[in-house]
Scaffold this active site. Structure first.
Site, PDB file in Angstrom:
ATOM      1  CB  SER A  76      -0.944  -0.028   1.203  1.00  0.00           C
ATOM      2  OG  SER A  76      -1.946   0.956   1.088  1.00  0.00           O
ATOM      3  CG  ASP A 235      -4.185  -1.712   0.412  1.00  0.00           C
ATOM      4  OD1 ASP A 235      -3.220  -2.414   0.749  1.00  0.00           O
ATOM      5  OD2 ASP A 235      -4.353  -0.549   0.810  1.00  0.00           O
TER       6      ASP A 235
END
Length: 378
Positions: A76, A235
């Site tokens: 991320s 993510d």
């Protein structure tokens, strides 16, 4: 003869290179955490400043993280930073400037209401194919920021979207991978790599920098997922928000130590978190669902750090492995709250100046200083 010519001559003649004989691998693993990722950059900057201070004593030039670390990985926020530092070869200061700019542009406009749609009557976690979630923020702004970063800030970013993540680095170059989660199997973490791998997973091969950056940062509820080679990715924080365990496995698979004993070939393993976010509760509908899921990610990040420490306790005692993470001051700073940048910086600086952090930083610098960098051979 120039430094570059001297280095090229040495490499062609089989001379010195950045190998395991140069005191082992140096690895950097970066957690996810939204705008709190700035805290990890401030921590890394303090480490690199001390490394370069030691180099100046020996009349050596400053180096960047890509010159020093054999492997940089992230998830991320950490994935975006890993790409900027390792694949795009930025300095930490350049990365901080660019990351600040990205956060402000992406999160400046208040996000639209989060909508969660369940395809079945069961309650699924984020990233499940049974949950559809509209992103609160405009992913096209994120993409534009990424492409500008890839192109070096040039006006034209037309070709930036086609640059591959995999540049097949040579023996001495920094390797980079970022974690994402496959939407078709929400408990499966995929790795987008800048180098060739024996991994049987073909879904991330041939990905562009843009695709990898979008995949690792597509936090459900914040941005829409991205489709790469027909597969939906979210993510990476859904499965590996702290990528330390992923990095350990990757070291084993890429460098293939004897008897799979990774500890034998690691000189310095640095894991940096994005600070303790605290636990927030929002009571209304989809926001409650999103917040509880993100709180679970924070909890899982801590659990991963604990498991990694227990599995490598001896290396932590020898100061070969170190974990840096701001413990106080970032509670209740949301992933998107870019206006809290000064608060993040102040919390990071207080943490950096804590006696325990100073001791660990000097220990890390001592380990990193043992690493012979390619730029030193000229």
């Amino acid at each position: 003869m120039s430094q570059g010519q001297a280095l090229a001559q040495e490499l062609e003649s089989g001379g010195p290179s950045k190998t395991l004989e140069n005191a082992g691998l140096c690895v950097l693993a970066l957690d996810g955490g939204g705008v709190r990722g700035l805290s990890s950059l401030y921590i890394l900057r303090s480490i690199m400043e001390r490394v370069n201070k030691e180099r100046k004593k020996e009349l050596k030039d400053d180096i960047k993280p890509c010159d020093l670390f054999d492997l940089i990985c992230g998830t991320s926020t950490g994935g975006l930073i890993a790409i900027m530092l390792g694949r795009l070869k930025m300095t930490v200061d350049e990365c901080i400037e660019k990351y600040n700019d990205m956060c402000e542009r992406i999160f400046a406009n208040k996000g639209r209401p989060v909508q969660v749609h369940f395809k079945t009557d069961r309650w699924y976690k984020l990233g499940s194919p049974s949950v559809e979630m509209q992103g609160a923020f405009d992913y096209t702004i994120l993409e534009a920021c990424i492409m500008e970063t890839i192109s070096g800030g040039a006006q034209s970013t037309e070709d930036a979207q086609n640059i591959l993540l995999n540049n097949d680095p040579s023996e001495g170059d920094c390797k980079v991978f970022v974690c994402a989660t496959k939407g078709e199997a929400s408990d499966t973490t995929a790795r987008f790599r800048s180098y060739n791998s024996d991994s049987p997973d073909f879904s991330t091969r041939g990905a562009t920098i843009l695709q990898a950056a979008r995949a690792t940062s597509a936090a459900p509820g914040f941005f829409e997922p991205v489709i790469v080679d027909g597969i939906t990715f979210y993510d990476g924080g859904l499965g590996a928000n702290n990528p330390s365990m992923e990095a350990w496995e990757e070291i084993r698979d890429v460098w293939k130590p004897r008897k799979d004993n990774v500890a034998d070939i690691v000189s310095c393993f640095i894991s940096i978190g994005c600070g303790d976010p605290g636990l927030q509760t929002i009571e209304q509908g989809a926001f409650k669902f999103l917040t509880e899921s993100l709180a679970n990610l924070a909890t899982e990040t801590k659990k991963t750090a604990t498991r990694f420490h227990r599995a490598n306790g001896e290396l932590f005692r020898e100061k070969k492995c170190m974990r840096f993470n701001v413990e106080q001051g970032l509670q209740f700073v949301g992933l998107e709250e870019y206006k809290e940048r000064n608060k993040i910086k102040n919390a990071a600086e207080e943490y950096i100046m804590h006696p325990t952090t100073i001791d660990n930083t000097y220990a890390a610098v001592e380990r990193l200083a043992q690493k012979q960098c390619m730029v030193d051979f000229a």
